[in-house]
Scaffold this motif. Structure first.
Motif, mmCIF file in Angstrom:
data_model
loop_
_atom_site.group_PDB
_atom_site.id
_atom_site.type_symbol
_atom_site.label_atom_id
_atom_site.label_comp_id
_atom_site.label_asym_id
_atom_site.label_seq_id
_atom_site.Cartn_x
_atom_site.Cartn_y
_atom_site.Cartn_z
ATOM 1 N N GLU A 80 58.444 -30.233 41.204
ATOM 2 C CA GLU A 80 57.663 -29.720 42.316
ATOM 3 C C GLU A 80 58.498 -28.723 43.118
ATOM 4 O O GLU A 80 59.667 -28.971 43.400
ATOM 5 C CB GLU A 80 57.237 -30.879 43.218
ATOM 6 C CG GLU A 80 56.131 -30.498 44.167
ATOM 7 C CD GLU A 80 55.546 -31.701 44.891
ATOM 8 O OE1 GLU A 80 55.245 -31.566 46.080
ATOM 9 O OE2 GLU A 80 55.399 -32.755 44.252
ATOM 10 N N GLY A 81 57.908 -27.590 43.440
ATOM 11 C CA GLY A 81 58.609 -26.561 44.181
ATOM 12 C C GLY A 81 59.419 -25.616 43.301
ATOM 13 O O GLY A 81 60.041 -24.679 43.794
ATOM 14 N N ALA A 82 59.419 -25.868 41.997
ATOM 15 C CA ALA A 82 60.159 -24.999 41.068
ATOM 16 C C ALA A 82 59.411 -23.673 40.878
ATOM 17 O O ALA A 82 58.223 -23.569 41.170
ATOM 18 C CB ALA A 82 60.337 -25.700 39.726
ATOM 19 N N VAL A 83 60.130 -22.701 40.377
ATOM 20 C CA VAL A 83 59.569 -21.367 40.147
ATOM 21 C C VAL A 83 58.547 -21.379 39.010
ATOM 22 O O VAL A 83 57.581 -20.644 39.029
ATOM 23 C CB VAL A 83 60.709 -20.366 39.827
ATOM 24 C CG1 VAL A 83 60.172 -19.008 39.451
ATOM 25 C CG2 VAL A 83 61.654 -20.249 41.019
ATOM 26 N N LEU A 84 58.784 -22.245 38.018
ATOM 27 C CA LEU A 84 57.911 -22.298 36.846
ATOM 28 C C LEU A 84 56.833 -23.357 36.978
ATOM 29 O O LEU A 84 57.050 -24.400 37.580
ATOM 30 C CB LEU A 84 58.734 -22.602 35.585
ATOM 31 C CG LEU A 84 59.877 -21.661 35.243
ATOM 32 C CD1 LEU A 84 60.544 -22.120 33.949
ATOM 33 C CD2 LEU A 84 59.397 -20.228 35.117
ATOM 34 N N GLU A 85 55.688 -23.082 36.386
ATOM 35 C CA GLU A 85 54.636 -24.086 36.266
ATOM 36 C C GLU A 85 55.037 -25.009 35.111
ATOM 37 O O GLU A 85 55.786 -24.594 34.224
ATOM 38 C CB GLU A 85 53.310 -23.412 35.936
ATOM 39 C CG GLU A 85 52.788 -22.524 37.046
ATOM 40 C CD GLU A 85 51.491 -21.835 36.651
ATOM 41 O OE1 GLU A 85 50.733 -22.373 35.823
ATOM 42 O OE2 GLU A 85 51.249 -20.746 37.182
ATOM 43 N N PRO A 86 54.533 -26.251 35.098
ATOM 44 C CA PRO A 86 54.900 -27.170 34.014
ATOM 45 C C PRO A 86 54.653 -26.609 32.605
ATOM 46 O O PRO A 86 55.482 -26.799 31.718
ATOM 47 C CB PRO A 86 54.014 -28.397 34.282
ATOM 48 C CG PRO A 86 53.830 -28.378 35.767
ATOM 49 C CD PRO A 86 53.733 -26.915 36.125
ATOM 50 N N ARG A 87 53.569 -25.885 32.407
ATOM 51 C CA ARG A 87 53.306 -25.321 31.071
ATOM 52 C C ARG A 87 54.338 -24.253 30.715
ATOM 53 O O ARG A 87 54.703 -24.101 29.557
ATOM 54 C CB ARG A 87 51.884 -24.751 30.989
ATOM 55 C CG ARG A 87 51.658 -23.595 31.941
ATOM 56 C CD ARG A 87 50.219 -23.161 32.021
ATOM 57 N NE ARG A 87 50.116 -22.089 33.010
ATOM 58 C CZ ARG A 87 49.034 -21.434 33.274
ATOM 59 N NH1 ARG A 87 47.922 -21.726 32.642
ATOM 60 N NH2 ARG A 87 49.031 -20.482 34.171
ATOM 61 N N GLU A 88 54.827 -23.524 31.723
ATOM 62 C CA GLU A 88 55.878 -22.534 31.479
ATOM 63 C C GLU A 88 57.207 -23.228 31.191
ATOM 64 O O GLU A 88 57.962 -22.799 30.316
ATOM 65 C CB GLU A 88 56.022 -21.594 32.679
ATOM 66 C CG GLU A 88 54.816 -20.704 32.889
ATOM 67 C CD GLU A 88 54.858 -19.937 34.198
ATOM 68 O OE1 GLU A 88 54.360 -18.802 34.222
ATOM 69 O OE2 GLU A 88 55.392 -20.464 35.203
#
Length: 106
Positions: A74-82
């Protein structure tokens, strides 16, 4: 006309394709920008992943799982699929077994 020379691989474009598979859910410029970010991330993490494997004494799969968890937090630059695409690409770069596909149920 789009004069950008970056070729987005089908595996990445699929992240931004409608369920029917016929159209992108984001403009191509956005997809390309996200691809560049994810590809750069995979390239940058290759050495770090190899070092983590050496230091931890764990398995390639464990290292990839931890990296995916960190990338998709959560809060990361990438989305989970990325994040999933990045670790799959990372495995490819390192010649490691790709992470298990969670949608495959196993």
């Amino acid at each position: 006309m789009d004069d950008n020379q970056i070729e987005v691989p089908p595996s990445f474009a699929a992240l931004f394709t409608s369920p029917s598979g016929h159209r992108l859910t984001e403009p191509m410029a956005t997809v390309r920008t996200r691809y560049e970010l994810c590809e750069d991330m995979a390239q940058m993490l290759a050495e770090q992943a190899a070092t983590a494997l050496f230091k931890s004494g764990g398995s390639e799969r464990e290292v990839l799982a931890k990296m995916e968890q960190a990338l998709g937090a959560e809060g990361a630059v990438l989305e989970p699929r990325e994040a999933r695409w990045v670790v799959t690409r990372l495995a490819e770069i390192l010649g490691w077994e790709p992470p298990a596909d969670p949608s495959a149920g196993g």
